[in-house]
Design a protein around this motif. Structure first.
Motif, PDB file in Angstrom:
ATOM      1  N   UNK A 127      24.915  -2.206  71.153  1.00 41.02           N
ATOM      2  CA  UNK A 127      25.241  -3.348  70.627  1.00 41.02           C
ATOM      3  C   UNK A 127      24.170  -3.480  69.593  1.00 41.02           C
ATOM      4  N   UNK A 128      22.925  -3.135  70.024  1.00 40.72           N
ATOM      5  CA  UNK A 128      21.855  -3.254  68.672  1.00 40.72           C
ATOM      6  C   UNK A 128      22.102  -2.114  67.501  1.00 40.72           C
ATOM      7  N   UNK A 129      22.692  -1.025  67.874  1.00 33.06           N
ATOM      8  CA  UNK A 129      22.969  -0.302  66.921  1.00 33.06           C
ATOM      9  C   UNK A 129      24.266  -0.947  65.868  1.00 33.06           C
ATOM     10  N   UNK A 130      25.144  -1.462  66.523  1.00 35.69           N
ATOM     11  CA  UNK A 130      26.057  -2.151  65.839  1.00 35.69           C
ATOM     12  C   UNK A 130      25.665  -3.465  64.900  1.00 35.69           C
ATOM     13  N   UNK A 131      24.759  -4.085  65.731  1.00 34.08           N
ATOM     14  CA  UNK A 131      24.121  -5.330  64.912  1.00 34.08           C
ATOM     15  C   UNK A 131      23.194  -4.998  63.883  1.00 34.08           C
ATOM     16  N   UNK A 132      22.494  -3.819  63.864  1.00 31.69           N
ATOM     17  CA  UNK A 132      21.820  -3.355  62.504  1.00 31.69           C
ATOM     18  C   UNK A 132      22.480  -2.834  61.625  1.00 31.69           C
ATOM     19  N   UNK A 133      23.672  -2.525  61.909  1.00 39.84           N
ATOM     20  CA  UNK A 133      24.474  -2.043  60.845  1.00 39.84           C
ATOM     21  C   UNK A 133      25.605  -2.985  60.237  1.00 39.84           C
ATOM     22  N   UNK A 134      25.556  -4.202  61.102  1.00 43.62           N
ATOM     23  CA  UNK A 134      26.771  -4.979  60.616  1.00 43.62           C
ATOM     24  C   UNK A 134      26.318  -5.782  59.250  1.00 43.62           C
ATOM     25  N   UNK A 135      27.239  -5.693  58.364  1.00 47.78           N
ATOM     26  CA  UNK A 135      26.957  -6.486  56.964  1.00 47.78           C
ATOM     27  C   UNK A 135      27.847  -7.841  56.931  1.00 47.78           C
ATOM     28  N   UNK A 136      28.845  -8.048  57.713  1.00 45.24           N
ATOM     29  CA  UNK A 136      29.857  -9.207  57.719  1.00 45.24           C
ATOM     30  C   UNK A 136      28.970  -9.914  58.770  1.00 45.24           C
ATOM     31  N   UNK A 137      28.618 -11.390  58.348  1.00 42.34           N
ATOM     32  CA  UNK A 137      28.181 -12.455  59.233  1.00 42.34           C
ATOM     33  C   UNK A 137      29.158 -12.647  60.424  1.00 42.34           C
ATOM     34  N   UNK A 138      30.092 -12.741  60.180  1.00 47.26           N
ATOM     35  CA  UNK A 138      31.321 -12.896  61.404  1.00 47.26           C
ATOM     36  C   UNK A 138      31.166 -11.896  62.531  1.00 47.26           C
ATOM     37  N   UNK A 139      31.047 -10.661  61.910  1.00 43.73           N
ATOM     38  CA  UNK A 139      30.718  -9.386  62.925  1.00 43.73           C
ATOM     39  C   UNK A 139      29.461  -9.547  63.588  1.00 43.73           C
ATOM     40  N   UNK A 140      28.450  -9.917  62.729  1.00 42.77           N
ATOM     41  CA  UNK A 140      27.247 -10.163  63.373  1.00 42.77           C
ATOM     42  C   UNK A 140      26.947 -11.270  64.579  1.00 42.77           C
ATOM     43  N   UNK A 141      27.620 -12.229  64.163  1.00 43.38           N
ATOM     44  CA  UNK A 141      27.500 -13.138  65.162  1.00 43.38           C
ATOM     45  C   UNK A 141      28.302 -12.758  66.535  1.00 43.38           C
ATOM     46  N   UNK A 142      29.776 -12.205  66.175  1.00 40.51           N
ATOM     47  CA  UNK A 142      30.170 -11.711  67.472  1.00 40.51           C
ATOM     48  C   UNK A 142      29.422 -10.763  68.221  1.00 40.51           C
ATOM     49  N   UNK A 143      28.949  -9.706  67.762  1.00 37.73           N
ATOM     50  CA  UNK A 143      28.026  -8.869  68.409  1.00 37.73           C
ATOM     51  C   UNK A 143      26.702  -9.361  69.202  1.00 37.73           C
ATOM     52  N   UNK A 144      26.231 -10.554  68.228  1.00 35.55           N
ATOM     53  CA  UNK A 144      25.071 -11.092  68.928  1.00 35.55           C
ATOM     54  C   UNK A 144      25.515 -11.933  70.171  1.00 35.55           C
ATOM     55  N   UNK A 145      26.577 -12.596  70.096  1.00 39.13           N
ATOM     56  CA  UNK A 145      27.206 -13.503  71.298  1.00 39.13           C
ATOM     57  C   UNK A 145      27.217 -12.500  72.384  1.00 39.13           C
ATOM     58  N   UNK A 146      27.981 -11.306  71.952  1.00 39.81           N
ATOM     59  CA  UNK A 146      28.159 -10.104  73.234  1.00 39.81           C
ATOM     60  C   UNK A 146      27.004  -9.829  73.877  1.00 39.81           C
ATOM     61  N   UNK A 147      25.706  -9.621  72.947  1.00 34.41           N
ATOM     62  CA  UNK A 147      24.640  -9.219  73.308  1.00 34.41           C
ATOM     63  C   UNK A 147      23.739 -10.208  74.287  1.00 34.41           C
ATOM     64  N   UNK A 148      23.932 -11.604  73.784  1.00 30.18           N
ATOM     65  CA  UNK A 148      23.372 -12.373  74.451  1.00 30.18           C
ATOM     66  C   UNK A 148      23.938 -12.779  75.850  1.00 30.18           C
ATOM     67  N   UNK A 149      25.297 -12.569  76.058  1.00 26.24           N
ATOM     68  CA  UNK A 149      25.975 -12.804  77.329  1.00 26.24           C
ATOM     69  C   UNK A 149      25.596 -11.613  78.184  1.00 26.24           C
ATOM     70  N   UNK A 150      25.662 -10.371  77.496  1.00 28.19           N
ATOM     71  CA  UNK A 150      25.288  -9.058  78.403  1.00 28.19           C
ATOM     72  C   UNK A 150      23.658  -9.255  79.021  1.00 28.19           C
ATOM     73  N   UNK A 151      22.945  -9.564  78.016  1.00 29.67           N
ATOM     74  CA  UNK A 151      21.543  -9.697  78.575  1.00 29.67           C
ATOM     75  C   UNK A 151      21.506 -10.771  79.794  1.00 29.67           C
ATOM     76  N   UNK A 152      22.093 -11.842  79.650  1.00 28.92           N
ATOM     77  CA  UNK A 152      22.031 -12.911  80.743  1.00 28.92           C
ATOM     78  C   UNK A 152      22.744 -12.587  81.941  1.00 28.92           C
ATOM     79  N   UNK A 153      23.790 -11.467  81.779  1.00 33.91           N
ATOM     80  CA  UNK A 153      24.382 -11.030  83.122  1.00 33.91           C
ATOM     81  C   UNK A 153      23.491  -9.906  83.688  1.00 33.91           C
ATOM     82  N   UNK A 154      22.848  -9.220  82.953  1.00 30.82           N
ATOM     83  CA  UNK A 154      22.174  -8.065  83.454  1.00 30.82           C
ATOM     84  C   UNK A 154      20.834  -8.271  84.125  1.00 30.82           C
ATOM     85  N   UNK A 155      20.162  -9.484  83.521  1.00 31.30           N
ATOM     86  CA  UNK A 155      18.955  -9.918  84.218  1.00 31.30           C
ATOM     87  C   UNK A 155      19.109  -9.850  85.635  1.00 31.30           C
TER      88      UNK A 155
END
Length: 138
Positions: A25-53
């Motif tokens: 997800x970080x690879x995709x976030x680092x490449x995201x140019x569109x703010x909507x895509x960035x926010x979607x990926x960031x939300x996915x990453x946050x939820x995943x981190x909260x789940x995997x901890x």
């Protein structure tokens, strides 16, 4: 004790699933140019981190229980190296949090290629741990 071993393996697998996917997800976030895509990926990453901890905590707790219950590794070099690798995995998990916070602040300092290499670290750690546990080379 076998049920504890089953739970330990289950939570290790689940934790690793998160450790394999989050840096992707970080690879995709680092490449995201569109703010909507960035926010979607960031939300996915946050939820995943909260789940995997919690998965990491459970994997570590059951592993500690096994280590103390079986007395594994006392005087065995392979177990000492395995525990060092587990410590490195915890550091990796915390590094994932650090990078997630940087993405959340819109302050990422790395290109997508960095995260592609970063993504391979848990694969190498897992391979080494498997060799140590199965082969017990020393």
């Amino acid at each position: 004790m076998l049920w504890v071993k089953v739970l330990h393996i289950l939570f290790v697998i689940a934790w690793f699933a998160g450790l394999f996917y989050l840096p992707r997800l970080y690879v995709n976030l680092a490449q995201a140019a569109d703010p909507t895509t960035y926010d979607t990926l960031l939300g996915m990453a946050r939820r995943l981190y909260r789940f995997m901890t919690p998965l990491a905590i459970l994997a570590l707790a059951f592993g500690l229980y096994l280590w103390l219950g079986y007395g594994l590794g006392r005087g065995q070099g392979w177990m000492h190296v395995k525990l060092l690798l587990v410590l490195l995995l915890i550091v990796y998990h915390l590094a994932c949090r650090h990078y997630l916070q940087a993405f959340a602040r819109r302050a990422n300092a790395h290109a997508h290629r960095f995260y592609r290499f970063f993504n391979e670290i848990p694969v190498l750690i897992l391979l080494l741990v498997l060799v140590l546990v199965v082969v017990k080379p020393f």
